[in-house]
Design a protein around this motif. Structure first.
Motif, PDB file in Angstrom:
ATOM      1  N   UNK A 199       4.958  31.361  44.291  1.00  0.00           N
ATOM      2  CA  UNK A 199       5.455  32.736  44.325  1.00  0.00           C
ATOM      3  C   UNK A 199       5.780  33.123  45.760  1.00  0.00           C
ATOM      4  N   UNK A 200       6.780  33.965  45.933  1.00  0.00           N
ATOM      5  CA  UNK A 200       7.085  34.511  47.252  1.00  0.00           C
ATOM      6  C   UNK A 200       6.912  36.012  47.212  1.00  0.00           C
ATOM      7  N   UNK A 201       6.265  36.546  48.256  1.00  0.00           N
ATOM      8  CA  UNK A 201       6.108  38.000  48.313  1.00  0.00           C
ATOM      9  C   UNK A 201       7.450  38.662  48.575  1.00  0.00           C
ATOM     10  N   UNK A 202       7.675  39.725  47.849  1.00  0.00           N
ATOM     11  CA  UNK A 202       8.876  40.515  48.108  1.00  0.00           C
ATOM     12  C   UNK A 202       8.453  41.891  48.597  1.00  0.00           C
ATOM     13  N   UNK A 203       9.429  42.706  48.965  1.00  0.00           N
ATOM     14  CA  UNK A 203       9.092  44.053  49.424  1.00  0.00           C
ATOM     15  C   UNK A 203       8.456  44.844  48.301  1.00  0.00           C
ATOM     16  N   UNK A 204       7.688  45.803  48.695  1.00  0.00           N
ATOM     17  CA  UNK A 204       7.072  46.730  47.735  1.00  0.00           C
ATOM     18  C   UNK A 204       6.198  46.044  46.692  1.00  0.00           C
ATOM     19  N   UNK A 205       5.451  45.051  47.150  1.00  0.00           N
ATOM     20  CA  UNK A 205       4.451  44.475  46.247  1.00  0.00           C
ATOM     21  C   UNK A 205       4.977  43.598  45.132  1.00  0.00           C
ATOM     22  N   UNK A 206       6.285  43.343  45.099  1.00  0.00           N
ATOM     23  CA  UNK A 206       6.791  42.499  44.015  1.00  0.00           C
ATOM     24  C   UNK A 206       6.741  41.043  44.425  1.00  0.00           C
ATOM     25  N   UNK A 207       7.006  40.174  43.477  1.00  0.00           N
ATOM     26  CA  UNK A 207       6.943  38.741  43.756  1.00  0.00           C
ATOM     27  C   UNK A 207       8.121  38.023  43.143  1.00  0.00           C
ATOM     28  N   UNK A 208       8.480  36.933  43.783  1.00  0.00           N
ATOM     29  CA  UNK A 208       9.515  36.078  43.210  1.00  0.00           C
ATOM     30  C   UNK A 208       8.823  34.813  42.700  1.00  0.00           C
ATOM     31  N   UNK A 209       8.909  34.559  41.419  1.00  0.00           N
ATOM     32  CA  UNK A 209       8.257  33.387  40.847  1.00  0.00           C
ATOM     33  C   UNK A 209       9.232  32.219  40.921  1.00  0.00           C
ATOM     34  N   UNK A 210       9.217  31.560  42.058  1.00  0.00           N
ATOM     35  CA  UNK A 210      10.266  30.578  42.323  1.00  0.00           C
ATOM     36  C   UNK A 210      10.077  29.265  41.571  1.00  0.00           C
ATOM     37  N   UNK A 211       8.835  28.845  41.417  1.00  0.00           N
ATOM     38  CA  UNK A 211       8.559  27.605  40.689  1.00  0.00           C
ATOM     39  C   UNK A 211       7.572  27.947  39.587  1.00  0.00           C
ATOM     40  N   UNK A 212       7.933  27.648  38.354  1.00  0.00           N
ATOM     41  CA  UNK A 212       7.128  28.133  37.234  1.00  0.00           C
ATOM     42  C   UNK A 212       6.539  27.011  36.401  1.00  0.00           C
ATOM     43  N   UNK A 213       5.470  26.452  36.891  1.00  0.00           N
ATOM     44  CA  UNK A 213       4.755  25.467  36.070  1.00  0.00           C
ATOM     45  C   UNK A 213       5.469  24.133  35.957  1.00  0.00           C
ATOM     46  N   UNK A 231      16.063  15.288  41.211  1.00  0.00           N
ATOM     47  CA  UNK A 231      15.701  16.649  40.829  1.00  0.00           C
ATOM     48  C   UNK A 231      16.994  17.456  40.878  1.00  0.00           C
ATOM     49  N   UNK A 232      17.469  17.834  39.717  1.00  0.00           N
ATOM     50  CA  UNK A 232      18.793  18.437  39.635  1.00  0.00           C
ATOM     51  C   UNK A 232      18.710  19.903  39.258  1.00  0.00           C
ATOM     52  N   UNK A 233      19.648  20.677  39.758  1.00  0.00           N
ATOM     53  CA  UNK A 233      19.703  22.069  39.353  1.00  0.00           C
ATOM     54  C   UNK A 233      20.645  22.831  40.261  1.00  0.00           C
ATOM     55  N   UNK A 236      14.295  23.892  43.143  1.00  0.00           N
ATOM     56  CA  UNK A 236      14.028  22.495  43.412  1.00  0.00           C
ATOM     57  C   UNK A 236      13.569  22.242  44.846  1.00  0.00           C
ATOM     58  N   UNK A 237      14.233  22.913  45.818  1.00  0.00           N
ATOM     59  CA  UNK A 237      13.807  22.714  47.193  1.00  0.00           C
ATOM     60  C   UNK A 237      12.406  23.250  47.414  1.00  0.00           C
ATOM     61  N   UNK A 238      12.155  24.433  46.869  1.00  0.00           N
ATOM     62  CA  UNK A 238      10.827  25.018  47.021  1.00  0.00           C
ATOM     63  C   UNK A 238       9.757  24.090  46.459  1.00  0.00           C
ATOM     64  N   UNK A 239      10.068  23.464  45.327  1.00  0.00           N
ATOM     65  CA  UNK A 239       9.080  22.588  44.702  1.00  0.00           C
ATOM     66  C   UNK A 239       8.714  21.434  45.624  1.00  0.00           C
TER      67      UNK A 239
END
Lengths: 314, 320, 324
Positions: free
Chosen positions: B12-26, B39-41, B47-50
């Motif tokens: 997850x990456x923190x976003x402004x105002x307490x939100x999050x970006x769920x970049x890699x999901x399981x 690793x395609x996409x 993919x890079x984050x992973x």
């Protein structure tokens, strides 16, 4: 679907300069707002303050080096004049010199940079050569010498400071103009037959203005410093009072020996605050124009660990 | 025991105002020595984050969950402390845009030697000799050790970056878009180089790319990522000929093929926002074979063939 | 040698600027200042004396002739004579120069070191309180007029920590017999510390901001991520990769700050009564001793040009990307 050429159809029009300036991100950081507020405060004091003072500020109105009291809020200086009044009147001169000198140097530097960057070629080479030579000459000694030779009047001092400081502005503006010139919409306008004057004033200048203004603000700080140097060496206009002059007075009148901190500290504090305000505002403006979007790859803090969330199916 | 086993990796990456970006999901997958996984996409699929997460190279705004087992050892269990020792020695990376991976004021040789001395693999003249060998192995003359990065062409820098990745004889190499921004001829050379190096050194390779032909050319297996999760994985030729997930199928159809007469189809729509949790399958809005169930229930990866998995409710049916 | 032509070009440019400086010097002092002799203020400056001076200085010749005479004198190392003391200018300014140089060097080095340290730390701990305080502090110090800071230090600090506030040596030092070299050295240093510290404090803020800026930009570069991926610790990355790249703008900044350093030195020496070039300048201005002023100005300009040249060459050597 309009058949008008792009320039006329309004596709290249952008909101007027004043609106863009007001909604500029520079006003979003607390530092820049604070800086602007401080500057505004001093400008008001400089403009309005002297209206309340109806006598020659340098005349003796009280005992020499009297400490602050209810009558003299900041005490008196070595000549028996009211420190507070001196500061207020001094604000006018110091700020005047600061703003005007900076304006002069921006005018010269901006024009040189504009012409140089826009026309390129021979004009560029010649102008930049001149700039290079002037750039290498040490600014403060030159100023001091020029002041020693021509000084003594406010106008002269303003001109001297302005003439010596234009070089770095010229360089910065030239770089900006060069990059703007290559931008697509300028090329388009040119291919539509827009003349050089029109190109400069309608397309290039608005892009360069914010940077020029940011530069001017920062140079106000340098100009005020320069004025204090000149005044400190006794080269200033003897008929006016400026903060630099007040510092010189305190030195000459042996304020130290009399432990008269109220004569020494306030003028310097005023200069420092104004310079600080200019630096903060100017810096914020520059930052807004060149945003540093990348965050560093190095940080003291690390990524955090968490538990695996349960699989949500619906 | 696999060389690399990734289990339920989340970032997850923190976003402004307490939100999050769920970049890699399981994300879960496994890799053995000698295997090359593609690793395609599309951009933003995670993919890079992973793979950055595999080395713990995430910024402080990131939080990570899951297990990354390297030869059975969980390297993420204590975060930076447990993952740092493995960097370059066990897992090395060839970054996207290797153009900038080199420090412009230091010589290439020095930068190759640096990790060797850092990890005690070699020192002084021995390290330099090793660096020279590595450069030659990737096709650069050893006399260029003393050059600065700006004196190399783009392709050469990429090869030098590969050489640098091999400096400490890692078990796993992660290559993030190693051929983007290179021209086609150079691309082919780099890919061939990667394949031969993997074979010679007995490495495992994860190749991150959005370019399908690259995967087809270099990888033994592939994993397709969409919106932060793996939607299909399997041997490359199986994926190529019998894709079971609609996204994979559309991806392959979207790739122009000079020899085929099929119409090139682009996938309409855009990937979902990753800062809001969504119900059902993330691909649903763009899918051409969706049914009612797809909006309600998130599909899990299920076996659809030999070493072939897909996350789709319709995977059982062979698409037309 | 790489870029031999670049070096040659820069040297030519420096020589060119020197010529411009010399001419400018002449123009400023001889032509525009009118008759310098008339403006003299000193006890023995009677009209007859002034007439004699004019003749000796060749002020009754045409401007062009004066110019050639000037250049000729310069080539022989003759900078003229002080109008007050009649001694050669060079001799008059030599001793003050020797006093000023170590003081300025000390102050500038102090400011560079302090600036680099605070800048690096601020960038490393970006966004934390350390960073914000560093930046604020450097801006505040940087905004203070040097002479004012000097006054404050003299007023409050000096006596508190027992350092002298004027002159360059203690008059009582030689009373009880010849002082040892060590004693003289310590004495000099004690007198140098405060002025140098004042200069350093007023100057360092600029370096902090520039170093921090350069560091931040460097730390965002890909090769820093690569270094971290290669297993380097934060500290090692900053030291080996970040620092070198971040130092380059410092060189440029020092060259650009020379004017300010000179101005600061002049005012600081005035405040501390430190018998250096700065104080000499002030006295020369006060007494309208134009030859001295001219000599000092020429000297300062030469130094600045020289330092700029050195800075250019140093930058060129350190940054392999410069090919111009």
């Amino acid at each position: 679907m309009t058949d008008l050429p792009l320039a006329e159809s309004g596709a290249l029009d952008r909101p007027p300069l004043w609106r863009r300036t007001l909604s500029h991100p520079v006003l979003s950081t607390p530092q820049s707002v604070l800086g602007l507020a401080i500057l505004l405060f001093f400008v008001l004091v400089a403009l309005i303050g002297p209206l309340f003072i109806h006598h020659d500020v340098q005349a003796k109105v009280g005992p020499v080096f009297a400490p602050p009291s209810s009558r003299f809020w900041l005490g008196t200086d070595g000549g028996g004049s009211d420190m507070l009044e001196l500061l207020v009147v001094g604000a006018r001169v110091s700020l005047l010199v600061g703003f005007l000198s900076s304006a002069v140097s921006s005018l010269i530097g901006g024009t040189v940079g504009l012409l140089s960057g826009f026309f390129g070629g021979k004009v560029d080479i010649v102008l930049m050569r001149i700039t290079d030579y002037v750039l290498v000459l040490p600014d403060v000694p030159l100023m001091i010498v020029a002041a020693a030779l021509f000084g003594r009047s406010l106008t002269n001092i303003i001109v001297i400071i302005g003439v010596i400081y234009w070089t770095s502005t010229a360089r910065v503006i030239r770089a900006q103009v060069k990059s703007v010139r290559e931008r697509v919409y300028v090329q388009r306008a040119r291919s539509l037959g827009a003349g050089n004057t029109r190109l400069i004033f309608r397309h290039v200048l608005p892009q360069v203005m914010p940077l020029l203004i940011a530069n001017t603000v920062i140079f106000i700080a340098y100009a005020i410093f320069a004025e204090t140097f000149i005044a400190f060496l006794g080269l200033g206009d003897p008929s006016t009072v400026s903060w630099g002059k007040l510092i010189e007075n305190s030195f000459n009148d042996d304020a130290i020996l009399n432990n008269a901190w109220w004569a020494i500290i306030p003028p310097g504090v005023c200069v420092a605050i104004v310079v600080l305000a200019c630096a903060m505002t100017g810096q914020a403006m520059e930052d807004a124009l060149n945003p540093r979007l990348r965050s560093g790859h190095l940080s003291v803090r690390r990524f955090r660990l968490r538990a695996v969330p349960p699989r949500e199916l619906s | 025991m696999s060389l690399l086993q990734v289990e339920e990796l989340h970032v997850w990456f923190d976003l402004a105002r307490g939100r999050e970006l769920h970049a890699v999901q399981g994300v879960s997958f496994a890799l053995d020595r000698g295997e090359r996984l593609g690793l395609v996409g599309e951009s933003g699929s995670g993919k890079t984050t992973a793979i950055l997460a595999l080395m713990g190279l995430l910024p402080p705004t990131a939080s990570v969950a899951g297990r990354v087992l390297l030869d059975g050892e969980d390297v993420l269990v204590r975060g930076e402390r447990t993952v740092a020792p493995h960097r370059w020695k066990d897992v090395a990376m060839v970054f996207q845009g290797a153009m900038n991976a080199f420090n412009p004021v230091k010589r290439i040789g020095a930068q190759l030697v640096e990790p060797m001395e850092q990890h005690g693999v070699a020192e002084g003249s021995r390290a330099e000799a090793r660096a020279a060998e590595l450069l030659e192995r990737v096709g650069i003359s050893r006399t260029r050790l003393r050059n600065y990065p700006h004196e190399f062409s783009g392709g050469m820098r990429q090869r030098a970056a590969i050489a640098m990745a091999l400096a400490c004889e890692p078990k796993l190499v992660l290559a993030d878009e190693p051929t983007t921004a290179l021209d086609v001829m150079v691309q082919a050379q780099i890919l061939e180089l990667l394949v031969s190096l993997t074979k010679d050194f007995g490495l495992a390779l994860i190749l991150v790319t959005h370019d399908l032909p690259v995967v087809a050319q270099t990888c033994t297996a592939a994993a397709v990522m969409y919106a932060g999760e793996i939607v299909e994985t399997g041997p490359t030729d199986v994926l190529y000929h019998e894709p079971r997930h609609p996204y994979t199928r559309l991806l392959f159809a979207a790739t122009p093929d000079l020899e085929s007469r099929d119409v090139v189809v682009s996938i309409p729509g855009t990937p979902p926002r990753l800062d809001e949790a969504a119900a059902g399958c993330p691909f649903r809005p763009r899918c051409d074979s969706a049914v009612a169930r797809c909006s309600l229930e998130r599909p899990l990866l299920q076996r659809v063939g030999d070493r072939h998995e897909a996350a789709c409710h319709m995977a059982a049916q062979v698409p037309a | 040698m790489r870029g031999a032509d670049y070096v040659v070009k820069r040297i030519f440019f420096a020589v060119g600027t020197v010529l411009v400086a010399i001419t400018l010097n002449f123009v400023l002092f001889r032509m525009l200042s009118g008759d310098a002799v008339s403006a003299l203020r000193c006890r023995q400056c009677t009209p007859a004396f002034k007439a004699y001076e004019r003749k000796t200085l060749g002020l009754d010749q045409s401007k062009l002739q004066q110019y050639w005479l000037y250049i000729d004198n310069l080539a022989h190392g003759d900078l003229g004579r002080s109008l007050r003391t009649q001694e050669p200018v060079w001799q008059t300014i030599w001793l003050p120069l020797k006093n000023t140089m170590p003081m300025v060097a000390l102050g500038t080095i102090f400011s560079i070191v302090l600036g680099v340290i605070t800048g690096v730390i601020a960038a490393w701990r970006r966004g934390t309180w350390t960073d914000k305080t560093s930046v604020w502090a450097s801006l505040v110090w940087y905004s203070m007029p040097p002479q004012w800071l000097g006054l404050i230090i003299v007023l409050y600090l000096a006596s508190a920590i027992g350092l002298p506030t004027s002159g360059i040596h203690d008059a009582t030092l030689g009373i009880l017999g010849t002082p040892s070299t060590w004693q003289v050295f310590v004495d000099r240093m004690k007198h140098m510390v405060l002025p140098a510290a004042t200069l350093g404090l007023v100057l360092y803020g600029n370096f902090t901001l520039v170093v921090r800026s350069a560091m931040l930009e460097t730390l965002g570069e890909d090769y820093v991520l690569t270094a971290r991926a290669k297993g380097l610790t934060s500290w090692a990355t900053v030291w080996k990769h970040g620092l070198r790249n971040a130092m380059l703008p410092v060189i440029t900044l020092v060259a650009l700050s020379l004017g300010f350093i000179i101005g600061g030195t002049i005012t600081i020496e005035y405040v501390f009564s430190y018998p250096g070039i700065g104080l000499e300048t002030v006295e020369a201005i006060d007494q309208r001793d134009y030859p001295i002023l001219q000599g000092i100005f020429l000297l300062l300009t030469f130094s600045v040009i020289l330092f700029n040249l050195l800075a250019d060459l140093l930058y060129f050597k350190l940054d392999p990307r410069v090919t111009e």
